[in-house]
Design a protein around this motif. Structure first.
Motif, PDB file in Angstrom:
ATOM      1  N   PRO A   1      -2.335 -10.209  -3.339  1.00 15.92           N
ATOM      2  CA  PRO A   1      -3.118  -8.765  -3.440  1.00 15.92           C
ATOM      3  C   PRO A   1      -2.664  -8.227  -2.050  1.00 15.92           C
ATOM      4  CG  PRO A   1      -4.347 -10.600  -4.618  1.00 15.92           C
ATOM      5  CD  PRO A   1      -3.400 -11.585  -3.611  1.00 15.92           C
ATOM      6  N   ASP A   2      -2.260  -6.897  -2.191  1.00 13.48           N
ATOM      7  CA  ASP A   2      -2.645  -6.009  -1.298  1.00 13.48           C
ATOM      8  C   ASP A   2      -3.053  -4.618  -1.812  1.00 13.48           C
ATOM      9  OD1 ASP A   2      -1.627  -4.526   1.208  1.00 13.48           O
ATOM     10  OD2 ASP A   2       0.278  -4.146   0.657  1.00 13.48           O
ATOM     11  N   TYR A   3      -4.295  -4.445  -1.265  1.00 11.28           N
ATOM     12  CA  TYR A   3      -4.864  -3.606  -1.411  1.00 11.28           C
ATOM     13  C   TYR A   3      -5.373  -2.430  -0.258  1.00 11.28           C
ATOM     14  CZ  TYR A   3      -5.925  -5.347  -6.418  1.00 11.28           C
ATOM     15  OH  TYR A   3      -5.705  -5.754  -7.576  1.00 11.28           O
TER      16      TYR A   3
ATOM     17  N   VAL B   1      -9.929   1.618  -3.845  1.00 13.77           N
ATOM     18  CA  VAL B   1      -8.670   0.982  -3.376  1.00 13.77           C
ATOM     19  C   VAL B   1      -7.544   1.266  -4.202  1.00 13.77           C
ATOM     20  CG1 VAL B   1      -9.841  -1.120  -2.646  1.00 13.77           C
ATOM     21  CG2 VAL B   1      -9.255  -1.000  -5.059  1.00 13.77           C
ATOM     22  N   MET B   2      -6.253   1.527  -3.321  1.00  8.62           N
ATOM     23  CA  MET B   2      -4.904   1.524  -4.105  1.00  8.62           C
ATOM     24  C   MET B   2      -4.163   0.357  -3.865  1.00  8.62           C
ATOM     25  SD  MET B   2      -3.796   4.427  -5.490  1.00  8.62           S
ATOM     26  CE  MET B   2      -2.143   4.470  -4.935  1.00  8.62           C
ATOM     27  N   LYS B   3      -3.253  -0.016  -4.736  1.00 12.36           N
ATOM     28  CA  LYS B   3      -2.169  -1.155  -4.260  1.00 12.36           C
ATOM     29  C   LYS B   3      -1.179  -0.591  -3.280  1.00 12.36           C
ATOM     30  CE  LYS B   3      -2.415  -2.808  -9.271  1.00 12.36           C
ATOM     31  NZ  LYS B   3      -1.248  -3.022 -10.482  1.00 12.36           N
TER      32      LYS B   3
ATOM     33  N   ARG C   1       5.552   5.482   1.298  1.00  9.44           N
ATOM     34  CA  ARG C   1       6.310   4.071   1.144  1.00  9.44           C
ATOM     35  C   ARG C   1       5.284   2.840   1.412  1.00  9.44           C
ATOM     36  NH1 ARG C   1      10.595   5.599   5.844  1.00  9.44           N
ATOM     37  NH2 ARG C   1       8.529   6.277   6.643  1.00  9.44           N
ATOM     38  N   ASP C   2       4.145   3.244   1.743  1.00  9.08           N
ATOM     39  CA  ASP C   2       3.151   2.312   2.080  1.00  9.08           C
ATOM     40  C   ASP C   2       2.276   1.843   0.603  1.00  9.08           C
ATOM     41  OD1 ASP C   2       3.749   1.623   4.596  1.00  9.08           O
ATOM     42  OD2 ASP C   2       2.206   2.883   5.428  1.00  9.08           O
ATOM     43  N   LEU C   3       2.459   2.728  -0.461  1.00  8.29           N
ATOM     44  CA  LEU C   3       2.034   2.460  -1.599  1.00  8.29           C
ATOM     45  C   LEU C   3       2.733   2.242  -2.548  1.00  8.29           C
ATOM     46  CD1 LEU C   3      -0.180   5.533  -1.308  1.00  8.29           C
ATOM     47  CD2 LEU C   3      -0.992   3.355  -0.719  1.00  8.29           C
TER      48      LEU C   3
END
Length: 271
Positions: free
Chosen positions: A251-253, A240-242, A266-268
């Motif tokens: 949390p947004d993984y 997983v990445m943030k 831009r999504d990470l």
């Protein structure tokens, strides 16, 4: 799809780096640039986990062993770094591998107009070749390839044969410009940023630097992440990445294997 694939060739293209060609079943023939496969190195408990590899190329070659006279193949590019890849490097023509794929989300080439900039480091060149092969049909493509030394610069001739304009840099100056590939990229972008899109794959520090460059210049950019994967389908949550909306409260993984490996930068979160 899970399938058995026969090795056609397994060639060392640079010290410690190999390119393997295998027969491609119908499932793989629909793969898009940026997707990957999971390979079981051998039919034994050790090593337990499959290894992920980006698809380097997909094509056909003439053969006398099929009714139509051609055989579809796909290729992977890998570096010997541990037990699994060491085992892969000892395999020969005629050996078989158990494979899952194609997996993940690939690149979105988008509008064919404008310049496509590919940036790769080491085995990060793997998904970029298949991408370049598709994009040169409609777009101008430039490649920026970087590595620690000349032995880390892979398959440049293959890109040039496609008509891709190539720029090479090495940290120690043994091939091409001396310095980081991101420095060469910045120099190119300083001349013009109009109608350009960046596609990158390589070590995380390189991708983080490219994301920063894209942000400063407001250039569209897609990155293909490299990660340790156990399952390849988003079940184990080991890669997983943030995501951009991540916080301690919400949390947004993002799973590299299922939500990627290709992401809009831009999504990470890159910190």
């Amino acid at each position: 799809m899970q399938f058995k694939s026969m090795i056609i060739s397994n060639i060392e293209v640079s010290p410690g780096y190999f390119k393997m060609r295998m027969t491609a079943p119908p499932a793989v023939r629909s793969a898009t640039p940026g997707q990957f496969i999971m390979v079981r190195v051998r039919d034994a408990i050790d090593p337990l986990l499959r290894r992920p590899f980006g698809i380097f190329d997909l094509g056909t070659f003439a053969t006398a062993y099929t009714d139509c006279g051609t055989q579809t193949y796909f290729e992977i590019l890998y570096k010997v770094v541990g037990k699994g890849t060491e085992m892969l490097s000892t395999l020969h023509q005629g050996d078989h591998l158990d494979i899952l794929g194609p997996l993940g989300k690939g690149f979105m080439p988008g509008d064919p107009s404008g310049e496509k900039i590919l940036v790769g480091g080491g085995v990060g060149m793997a998904p970029l070749y298949y991408l370049a092969k598709e994009m040169v049909k409609t777009s101008k493509v430039r490649l920026f390839a970087g590595g620690r030394n000349k032995e880390d610069i892979l398959c440049i001739t293959e890109f040039e044969r496609l008509g891709v304009e190539t720029y090479v840099s090495t940290d120690d100056g043994t091939l091409g410009a001396s310095g980081l590939v991101t420095e060469v990229l910045e120099k190119h972008l300083s001349e013009s940023i109009d109608n350009k899109t960046i596609f990158a794959c390589g070590p995380f520090p390189m991708l983080r630097a490219i994301a920063a460059i894209a942000g400063r210049h407001d250039i569209p950019c897609q990155v293909s992440l490299e990660a340790y994967m156990a399952c390849g389908v988003g079940a184990c949550l080991g890669c997983v990445m943030k995501g951009r909306n991540h916080s301690n409260e919400t949390p947004d993984y993002r799973c590299v294997c299922k939500d990627g490996p290709v992401f809009d930068y831009r999504d990470l979160q890159w910190d």
